[in-house]
Design an enzyme around this catalytic site. Structure first.
Site, mmCIF file in Angstrom:
data_model
loop_
_atom_site.group_PDB
_atom_site.id
_atom_site.type_symbol
_atom_site.label_atom_id
_atom_site.label_comp_id
_atom_site.label_asym_id
_atom_site.label_seq_id
_atom_site.Cartn_x
_atom_site.Cartn_y
_atom_site.Cartn_z
ATOM 1 N N ARG A 297 0.824 -1.207 0.000
ATOM 2 C CA ARG A 297 0.000 0.000 0.000
ATOM 3 C C ARG A 297 0.860 1.260 0.000
ATOM 4 O O ARG A 297 0.541 2.238 -0.686
ATOM 5 C CB ARG A 297 -0.957 -0.028 1.199
ATOM 6 C CG ARG A 297 -2.033 -1.063 1.001
ATOM 7 C CD ARG A 297 -2.997 -1.208 2.146
ATOM 8 N NE ARG A 297 -4.096 -2.079 1.719
ATOM 9 C CZ ARG A 297 -5.121 -2.442 2.483
ATOM 10 N NH1 ARG A 297 -5.190 -2.027 3.743
ATOM 11 N NH2 ARG A 297 -6.073 -3.215 2.001
ATOM 12 N N TYR A 436 -6.396 -0.233 -6.837
ATOM 13 C CA TYR A 436 -5.713 -1.500 -6.491
ATOM 14 C C TYR A 436 -5.005 -1.435 -5.137
ATOM 15 O O TYR A 436 -4.823 -0.393 -4.584
ATOM 16 C CB TYR A 436 -4.844 -2.021 -7.615
ATOM 17 C CG TYR A 436 -3.687 -1.225 -8.186
ATOM 18 C CD1 TYR A 436 -3.086 -0.167 -7.525
ATOM 19 C CD2 TYR A 436 -3.182 -1.605 -9.429
ATOM 20 C CE1 TYR A 436 -2.002 0.495 -8.089
ATOM 21 C CE2 TYR A 436 -2.097 -0.942 -10.000
ATOM 22 C CZ TYR A 436 -1.518 0.104 -9.316
ATOM 23 O OH TYR A 436 -0.451 0.755 -9.867
ATOM 24 N N GLU A 437 -4.695 -2.597 -4.625
ATOM 25 C CA GLU A 437 -4.172 -2.740 -3.247
ATOM 26 C C GLU A 437 -5.127 -2.132 -2.222
ATOM 27 O O GLU A 437 -4.701 -1.625 -1.186
ATOM 28 C CB GLU A 437 -2.775 -2.129 -3.110
ATOM 29 C CG GLU A 437 -1.704 -2.776 -3.977
ATOM 30 C CD GLU A 437 -1.377 -4.213 -3.587
ATOM 31 O OE1 GLU A 437 -1.785 -4.665 -2.501
ATOM 32 O OE2 GLU A 437 -0.734 -4.907 -4.401
ATOM 33 N N GLY A 438 -6.414 -2.268 -2.468
ATOM 34 C CA GLY A 438 -7.411 -1.727 -1.540
ATOM 35 C C GLY A 438 -7.851 -0.346 -1.972
ATOM 36 O O GLY A 438 -7.058 0.585 -2.020
ATOM 37 N N GLN A 443 -9.070 1.748 2.447
ATOM 38 C CA GLN A 443 -8.040 2.434 3.239
ATOM 39 C C GLN A 443 -8.694 3.219 4.379
ATOM 40 O O GLN A 443 -8.221 3.205 5.515
ATOM 41 C CB GLN A 443 -7.226 3.406 2.376
ATOM 42 C CG GLN A 443 -6.565 2.816 1.145
ATOM 43 C CD GLN A 443 -5.680 1.634 1.455
ATOM 44 O OE1 GLN A 443 -4.946 1.642 2.444
ATOM 45 N NE2 GLN A 443 -5.755 0.605 0.630
#
Lengths: 591, 591
Positions: A297, A436-438, A443
């Site tokens: 992240r 992407y990546e959350g 977040q």
């Protein structure tokens, strides 16, 4: 088209003056690192980014990666660039020396990551995902697996991928369906994975996939997911490559941006099953992935910074070149950088880019300290700080990069809408970073739930105290800094107020935290960014005589941010404090 | 991919309840119009937009328009759709009956323009630019030229274009270089024009270009520009088509969006000179263009609304379809519309879309009244109101459409970044709207200079008074409306405060108005949008029993906007009031 110039002096300033690199370099793990070594590394990285990666950015966008007959062909030129990247030792830079890494701090790794991504985000994604795969193996795999895979991944001889998502399992990995059937010393993996970044290419002999799948009797949900190493080519005992494994890229997505980064649909086990090796224990796959999460992240946060900086540089170059009209107050026609509104947009871009860079690097160096500090309490506090800042660094930096890259287009006027100009590519490329990546929503939920409510605001309040300490320092510097001081005082107050409000009200109804989380996160990012710019302004004031142009710009940028960006924080606080009622009030069929 | 459904009920509500359509329909010019006639027109227009134009939107994006051998080939299917568009009388709808128009109000024309653009913005641009050309000829050309061109343009048999921009002359038309040499009853035009929307195509027999150029002895600057009609094919005395004129599209731009709208480089006079006919008098071309400007700008504002609405509809459809995770407070997994942050994004999209629609339609109907009112003072006031609202309708509606279409992508998660999903197209298409027909900066300068400072805030204050009157009405409705009332009170106060501040300080330094203009405009748009939603909420309260689902949604949407959008206004006011010092402080070489 403008060239990318890595902002080495600015990056060095942030690492050394704001992210505490000198304390990090004093830790035993980093005894070979020093400010001088790091500066030399940054210089070389900057040259590589500008000279090798940036020239491939536009061609990669135009031509993209292709998938033919279950094999991905990357854009022409990428394989040669990757070979130089490996030879330069850039993959190994932040890796563990035990496996051939150079052992530099993660925060320095992030600085290089910013450069690779600013120069060419599609290229940068390949080593970025590889770092995740290296981390997963290093932290959780058996010594036998480490012996086979790690050195070649750390050197960059082989690349690595992360295979999480399935069509029905995006943000919700509980519903992963890929299967792993035990067979002797390995498992046979089958299933379809989507959105697999650099899932295949011809740049290296092998690709090492980290794959989430379920064993036959695994419990349902997140507690039944295991992690496997699935190489593209099996590896013989002597380290040579054996048979082609049953793991293929079957197509690549046609995307808005990052065209040269092949986003693959991966099919495992179409011909009987892909050979996979269990990482650690069964059913702990998701936990293993989560240990990689902060790192991944933060790197995406750095991508946001990278896109913002590239767009800013491009816009400055155009604004200094394009002649159009006579600016108010000027006697002659000049370039458009003389126009107040163009300058306002450039200052918004510049000040938010610098603020987001500071947030990301400070978060990253917190983990350097958390992972390698010599004092337990110091490690605990550094970890808490890194954990708190991670969703902000990722969520806020990428959200503002949407605005910044869009302003980059705007400054170009009609030419910004024409693809040849290059400004639009940054907008398109940046658009994935909030997803992407959350996603930003994820977040924000992480921030409000795990980082604020869980410890009842303890670490958050420690941060607010530091903001107030900086505020006092700034206030002591007198009138020139008055707007910075007042904006920080106001920002700290309203951030603390909304944090207390959330802690007090989060049980009011189950929708409340989710409904207010993004506004809370945006307020926090705005204020923390302003705090770090203010710290920079204090240092710049002391060092002004050393380099007046550089340090006076730091002060002006911090003041601009205090006056023209900080007011957003109050707005986000008010939005958050309005709660969830109106957000949830429409019936589903009234939308 | 979701279908486009024209929001006929919402559009009718805005026209009738907020934009005063019934008063407009009472004017002699519109004696054939009535609420019923308009509703029937809107229904039919909605069907045409959904049934004929929307299905061509994605194919147009994928295939785009091509230019081969100095001729543009539009996307397959567009010619047939255009033919149906002409047969439906849609070009003629808002045009003067004297030339075959249907004579409906401009504000109704704007409503249909929203639909065409929401369904297919690339298509919508063709009649939109044609309206500009029709207006220029109708207002300023000789009866002879009108007789030759107008009926065929009003019917849609021929399309029209606007040729202003040259490579060195974008926002600054003073430096237009194209030449017009007198020759008998006409002129020979030569020069290169860029960014010419629908500059060529095969959908009609002829294309009528309106071209800015200079006669041989014309003064320098804006006072030496004349306007010419330059048809693609010359027209014989009997109305039949004659020779091909020396006016060709030589290429089309490769753009971020609106791929099916050919953006042409036009070359005039490569073979001796294109025959052009002077419109009105020499050297008055720019003034003639400016009479078209409000109309064109309002239409671009409506494009912002259109893109926002289409993105909203697409996102709602996806959110109602995609199953992922269990929302907080829900017992079972459901579609993602149950997640508070998804719903927050949808409400941001919905409430800002409705607010911007109201601003655009109210501006447009002001001009219906200004142009056709029966009372001079009423016309004067309506014109002042329209003039004030135009830069806000254009600038604010298109700026927020960037955010709204980006939220549309975000709601789709990873799928939003994949082009097949369709969400990304709206983001790409919308990106041009803050640029063409005057950038956001130019709108804001127009607002602050010509619309606020020039009359010392007279019309602006009249508007603030109306906002306060609505605020009093809302406050009287009690607790349920309390946040609307308080946000309006606060909004009116801070808007008046910043307006007074600007009037007081604009002479402080020449950069100040330009430096603060965009923040002033964004504050004004936010508050005026909230005011119109509040007016709508008052009406909805009275009509609630008639259609509870529709009217309760109007109230909830207005409350959401008051709580979660209105706080932005204060932030923009603070940014504006920080003045120009920090915006202008960096030396050019410090960027």
């Amino acid at each position: 088209m403008s060239d990318y110039i890595a902002p080495v002096k600015e990056i060095s300033f942030v690492l050394n003056e704001l992210a505490g690199l000198s304390q990090v370099c004093e830790l035993p793990r980093f005894e070979d690192s020093s400010e001088d070594v790091v500066d030399a590394v940054l210089e070389e990285a900057g040259k590589f980014a500008s000279g090798v990666l940036a020239p491939l950015n536009s061609v990669g966008d135009n031509e993209g990666a292709k998938c033919v007959d279950n094999a991905v062909q990357e854009t022409a030129g990428f394989a040669e660039a990757y070979q130089q990247f490996v030879e330069g030792g850039w993959v190994a830079l932040p890796c563990n020396p035990e496996f051939g890494g150079m052992g530099l701090p993660e925060s320095v790794g992030m600085a290089t990551m910013e450069m690779w991504n600013a120069a060419n985000i599609s290229f940068g994604l390949c080593p970025m995902l590889g770092q995740g795969a290296i981390g997963a193996i290093e932290s959780h795999a058996s010594d036998a697996l480490k012996a086979i895979y790690l050195e070649k991944m750390v050197s960059g001889e082989w690349t690595g991928t992360m295979n999480l998502t399935e069509p029905q399992a995006g943000s919700d990995l509980a519903v992963v369906r890929s299967k792993a059937i035990p067979e002797g010393d390995h498992y046979l993996i089958s299933g379809t994975k989507i959105f697999i970044t650099w899932g295949d290419h011809q740049m290296t002999d092998n690709v090492v996939h980290l794959v989430l799948a379920r064993t036959p009797d695994a419990p349902e949900g997140v507690k039944g997911i295991s992690l496997f190493v699935v190489p593209k080519f099996l590896v013989n005992d002597d380290g040579s490559l054996g048979e082609r494994n049953d793991a293929y890229a079957v197509s690549v997505e046609h995307k808005l941006g990052i065209h040269a980064s092949p986003t693959c649909v991966m099919s495992f086990g179409d011909n009987g099953g892909a050979v996979g090796y269990l990482v650690g224990e069964e059913n702990k796959g998701l936990a293993y992935m989560f240990t990689m999460m902060n790192h991944a992240r933060l790197n995406v946060g750095a991508q946001g910074v990278a896109m913002s900086d590239r767009a800013y540089q491009h816009a400055v170059a155009y604004a200094n070149d394009r002649v159009q009209g006579k600016a108010a107050g000027d006697k002659e026609k000049g370039t458009i950088i003389r126009h107040p509104d163009i300058r306002r947009m450039l200052m918004v871009m510049r000040s938010m880019t610098e603020a987001s860079r500071a947030v990301c690097y400070v978060a990253s160096s917190s983990f350097d300290m958390a992972h390698h500090g010599t004092d337990e309490e110091q490690r605990r506090l550094a970890n808490a700080r890194g954990e708190l800042l991670t969703p902000i660094a990722k969520g806020w930096s990428t959200e503002i990069s949407q605005e910044i890259t869009s302003l980059g287009v705007q400054i170009h006027g009609g030419m910004g809408f024409v693809e040849e100009t290059g400004a639009a590519q940054y907008l398109r490329d940046a658009r994935i970073t909030t997803i992407y990546e959350g996603t930003t929503g994820i977040q924000a939920n992480d921030l409000i739930g795990r980082k604020l409510i869980r410890d009842q605001g303890q670490e958050f309040n420690r941060l607010i105290d530091e903001i107030r300490a900086t505020q006092a320092e700034v206030a002591a510097l007198g009138d020139e800094m008055a707007t910075i001081a007042s904006s920080l005082a106001q920002g700290a107050d309203s951030l603390q107020q909304v944090a207390n409000w959330v802690i007090e009200h989060h049980m009011d109804n189950p929708q409340l935290p989710g409904a207010v989380a993004v506004n809370f996160m945006m307020a926090a990012g705005t204020v923390i960014g302003g705090w770090l710019l203010a710290k920079g302004a204090v240092i710049a004031t002391a060092k002004l005589a050393e380099d007046e142009s550089f340090y006076s710009a730091k002060i002006i940028t911090a003041r601009f941010y205090a006056e023209q960006i900080m007011p957003r924080a109050d707005a986000h606080v008010k939005m958050a404090e309005s709660g969830s009622a109106m957000t949830m009030a429409l019936a589903d069929d009234q939308f």
